[in-house]
Scaffold this motif. Sequence first.
Motif, mmCIF file in Angstrom:
data_model
loop_
_atom_site.group_PDB
_atom_site.id
_atom_site.type_symbol
_atom_site.label_atom_id
_atom_site.label_comp_id
_atom_site.label_asym_id
_atom_site.label_seq_id
_atom_site.Cartn_x
_atom_site.Cartn_y
_atom_site.Cartn_z
ATOM 1 N N ASN A 235 -9.171 -18.807 -22.862
ATOM 2 C CA ASN A 235 -9.541 -18.028 -24.044
ATOM 3 C C ASN A 235 -9.481 -18.955 -25.248
ATOM 4 N N PRO A 236 -10.393 -19.898 -25.348
ATOM 5 C CA PRO A 236 -10.247 -20.966 -26.343
ATOM 6 C C PRO A 236 -10.440 -20.515 -27.789
ATOM 7 N N ALA A 237 -9.438 -20.785 -28.623
ATOM 8 C CA ALA A 237 -9.504 -20.725 -30.090
ATOM 9 C C ALA A 237 -9.537 -19.324 -30.689
ATOM 10 N N MET A 238 -10.119 -18.349 -30.000
ATOM 11 C CA MET A 238 -10.244 -17.003 -30.550
ATOM 12 C C MET A 238 -10.027 -15.992 -29.443
ATOM 13 N N ALA A 239 -9.099 -15.037 -29.690
ATOM 14 C CA ALA A 239 -8.774 -14.060 -28.656
ATOM 15 C C ALA A 239 -8.572 -12.688 -29.263
ATOM 16 N N SER A 240 -8.815 -11.678 -28.447
ATOM 17 C CA SER A 240 -8.507 -10.292 -28.766
ATOM 18 C C SER A 240 -7.519 -9.802 -27.719
ATOM 19 N N VAL A 241 -6.385 -9.225 -28.168
ATOM 20 C CA VAL A 241 -5.376 -8.726 -27.231
ATOM 21 C C VAL A 241 -4.996 -7.305 -27.627
ATOM 22 N N ASP A 242 -4.500 -6.563 -26.673
ATOM 23 C CA ASP A 242 -3.985 -5.231 -26.955
ATOM 24 C C ASP A 242 -2.803 -5.362 -27.905
ATOM 25 N N SER A 243 -2.816 -4.600 -28.999
ATOM 26 C CA SER A 243 -1.795 -4.784 -30.022
ATOM 27 C C SER A 243 -0.417 -4.296 -29.588
ATOM 28 N N THR A 244 -0.347 -3.522 -28.496
ATOM 29 C CA THR A 244 0.947 -3.048 -27.999
ATOM 30 C C THR A 244 1.478 -3.905 -26.863
ATOM 31 N N THR A 245 0.582 -4.287 -25.947
ATOM 32 C CA THR A 245 1.027 -5.005 -24.749
ATOM 33 C C THR A 245 0.742 -6.503 -24.783
ATOM 34 N N GLY A 246 -0.258 -6.927 -25.598
ATOM 35 C CA GLY A 246 -0.664 -8.327 -25.609
ATOM 36 C C GLY A 246 -1.666 -8.677 -24.530
ATOM 37 N N THR A 247 -2.097 -7.701 -23.732
ATOM 38 C CA THR A 247 -3.048 -7.962 -22.664
ATOM 39 C C THR A 247 -4.382 -8.428 -23.247
ATOM 40 N N PRO A 248 -4.929 -9.550 -22.780
ATOM 41 C CA PRO A 248 -6.205 -10.034 -23.312
ATOM 42 C C PRO A 248 -7.330 -9.024 -23.103
ATOM 43 N N GLN A 249 -8.167 -8.896 -24.135
ATOM 44 C CA GLN A 249 -9.315 -8.009 -24.116
ATOM 45 C C GLN A 249 -10.594 -8.851 -24.201
ATOM 46 N N PRO A 250 -11.739 -8.249 -23.899
ATOM 47 C CA PRO A 250 -12.983 -9.049 -23.901
ATOM 48 C C PRO A 250 -13.278 -9.645 -25.282
ATOM 49 N N TRP A 251 -13.725 -10.885 -25.280
ATOM 50 C CA TRP A 251 -14.212 -11.543 -26.498
ATOM 51 C C TRP A 251 -15.334 -12.497 -26.094
ATOM 52 N N ALA A 252 -16.566 -12.018 -26.273
ATOM 53 C CA ALA A 252 -17.726 -12.738 -25.742
ATOM 54 C C ALA A 252 -18.031 -14.023 -26.490
ATOM 55 N N ALA A 253 -17.669 -14.099 -27.772
ATOM 56 C CA ALA A 253 -18.006 -15.285 -28.572
ATOM 57 C C ALA A 253 -17.097 -16.439 -28.192
ATOM 58 N N GLN A 254 -17.630 -17.379 -27.452
ATOM 59 C CA GLN A 254 -16.845 -18.532 -27.023
ATOM 60 C C GLN A 254 -17.573 -19.817 -27.396
ATOM 61 N N SER A 255 -16.929 -20.938 -27.196
ATOM 62 C CA SER A 255 -17.436 -22.215 -27.679
ATOM 63 C C SER A 255 -18.706 -22.635 -26.956
ATOM 64 N N VAL A 256 -19.528 -23.409 -27.684
ATOM 65 C CA VAL A 256 -20.761 -23.972 -27.149
ATOM 66 C C VAL A 256 -20.667 -25.487 -27.241
ATOM 67 N N GLY A 257 -21.009 -26.181 -26.159
ATOM 68 C CA GLY A 257 -20.978 -27.634 -26.192
ATOM 69 C C GLY A 257 -19.572 -28.174 -25.987
ATOM 70 N N ALA A 258 -19.469 -29.481 -26.040
ATOM 71 C CA ALA A 258 -18.195 -30.156 -25.816
ATOM 72 C C ALA A 258 -17.398 -30.171 -27.113
ATOM 73 N N CYS A 259 -16.966 -29.001 -27.549
ATOM 74 C CA CYS A 259 -16.305 -28.861 -28.846
ATOM 75 C C CYS A 259 -14.895 -28.306 -28.663
ATOM 76 N N VAL A 260 -13.979 -28.799 -29.473
ATOM 77 C CA VAL A 260 -12.628 -28.254 -29.529
ATOM 78 C C VAL A 260 -12.488 -27.581 -30.885
ATOM 79 N N TYR A 261 -12.200 -26.282 -30.884
ATOM 80 C CA TYR A 261 -12.212 -25.500 -32.109
ATOM 81 C C TYR A 261 -10.806 -25.162 -32.584
ATOM 82 N N SER A 262 -10.729 -24.893 -33.876
ATOM 83 C CA SER A 262 -9.515 -24.370 -34.487
ATOM 84 C C SER A 262 -9.942 -23.248 -35.422
#
Length: 766
Positions: A235-262
């Motif tokens: 789940n690089p650089a950007m994540a959505s999690v359940d605010s009560t449990t912390g369970t990761p939720q879908p987040w379609a916007a992910q990195s493109v190319g050989a990039c390391v994001y912050s």
Amino acid sequence: MGSQRVVRGLAVVTSAVLAVLGAGLATGPGASAAVAGDQTLSGVAAAQHQTNNEVHALATGGGVLYAGGTFTAVRAPRATTSTPRTYLAAFSTTTGVVTSFRVTLNGRVRALALSADNATLYIGGDFTTVNGVSRPRLAAVATSNGALRTGFNAAPNSRVTTLLRTGTTLYAGGDFTTVGGRAKARLAALNATTGAVLTAFTADLDARPNVLAVDTSLRRLLVGGTFTTVNGLPNPAMASVDSTTGTPQPWAAQSVGACVYSVRGIAVDEAADTAYVTSLADAPGCFEGVYRANIADGSVVWQDECAGAGQSVVLLKGQVYFASHTHDCGRMVGGFVGPRFRDDFVWYRLNAIDPATGEFGHWQPNTNAAGTTVVGPQVMTTDGTRLFVGGDFTTVNGSAQQGLTRFVPKGTDAAPATPPAPVAHSTGAGRVVVTVPGTWDRDTGVLGYEVRREDGTLVGTASVESWAFTIPQLRFTDATATPGASVRYRVRATGGTASAWSAWSAAVSVRTDAPAPLATTALATTPDVWWRLGDTTDGAAAGTQSDASGNARTATLTGATTAPDGVTTGDAAVTLAGSGGAAADAAQTLGTAWTTSLWFRTTSRRGGALAGWSAAADGTGTTDRVLWLDNDGKVVTAVRSDLANGQVPRPGRPVFTLVRSTRTVADGLWHQATATFDGTTLTLYVDGTAVGTAAATSTGALTDAYLRAGQVDLGYFYSVFGANFTHTPAPGDPAVAGGLDEVASWSRALAADEVAALYVAGASGS
């Protein structure tokens, strides 16, 4: 960043003595106008006490702005004496003056958050004591007097970099691996009163989080940072999690190319369940702008491809405000292309964005970058009316202001930048065409223009949209000048309540007769090729363009339709739909010196090629000596050269010299573009006037080549900064979508007066 409404309303020109530029925003003589739905903040910084070092965290509530960072004192604007404040200070949101609130810390503050009642301020960072009491890296204090909330004691084992308070929960992120002795890898949910870990929440990260935001209706906590996994899942650089449990939720916007994001900034619009996200990256060409996503699944609504290390993003009164050091948006529809080399960059560090479209609004104050980070603005917040900005800067809009600034609703309007002097050409008896390089200001979208002759006569008015990086060129026609007189012109630009006059143009002698027809003027320069385009009076076969130079260098037309209203009266032109054009039927031997000239008109926001030379009849292989239009409407010429605009190109990158106009001309009018090269200097002319030069040396890449007008392979001359990870062409179209006419070339560099004479002949319509 973002795509640009380059001349969204084109221009309105009114007066009996000028030509109409086009249809658009009628606002009265010389008046500026607001763009519907545009932002409402002043671009003039309001008075604000400043800091003696960097600001890295902001929070506001109850009429108070809290700032944290590496500073140890604050002072009034222009003051030389200061008031001690160790890493944390409070200021009135209405006056900008420091308050009596004081907390003594022994280290840097990186994060701040307020309780819903504004009674408690949470502080995160590198410190270990608060008011002399041990409270490593995370503490709560009373906003009434700065006293430590002794009942709150979380004790993370390493620095805290981000905080978010919602309801009875405080979320904390940082470099820690334990909180209160419990294992929590870099993100924890805490009881906001005691600091106790809420064990039901687990969202372990493998690297630092920088920013947190929440959508309470969807129960989603959004996390941005430098991490690559959440609870062990990618789940690089950007994540959505359940605010009560912390369970990761879908987040379609992910990195493109050989990039390391912050990811550095997230703003949530709960009413629309959308988020605005900004990031910086490790390699030129990676995503560093803003994107809008649906919080339910992270799907992207829009995204820009601007370069410039995004830092912070805030929603205020229907606009997105964005802090970065944007310097190139060349792949965007309507986007501007910045300089190719870092030493030449021009930074646009504060901007507004339309949340519906991702296009630029009209708010462009600026700062410098200084301190240890050398970024500029790093953090922003709002109280719902004002915008507060913190960072490492030491100037705002060119005036001294360190670490902290604020912007309030319009009232004190920014003045337009002083427009350059107009350029005048007499194109007939008693007739003068006045070319006006436009200007911009920091908070007005549409500036008003008023052009006057030296005797006080009003030549005309216009209202045209502009930005600091995309400034239009305007054209006025004075049809009542006295034949034989020497006249000068100047222009006044108005934005809101402020205005600025240009210097006077150079004097021009008003003609007493019509200039020679374009046909006569062009033939007198002995062109090697002259395609009049659309002219079928010579009996040429359909799809074939004859050569009016007399040298029988014909061309084949593809994808072109005839337009009856060419540059001159009674002469046709062709219209292209973003591809196609004219291609020479036979190769021509090229010398070192050359000139290419043509006329075009367009309102396209996708740019495209205008002309160039190709090694092959079908346009494949080596290309050189090119002219094109950027997506925002600037004219560019380039030549393969051993000189790369005075810079050393990156290994393996193409080497060429280019010249780019400073004003845009995608306004629907006919414009002349001419490029000349004399063996040492590449010169670009727009509408008969030189707009730029550069030293160049021809590499001799082409000896025998085919002239092309319209579609040309510009791949070698890609000039947008950084790698093109998304493979988006720049310019956006293979050929400029619009009219094309009067294409000619010479095996010598035309003199400036020859170029001007060709422009006058064409502009006269004869």
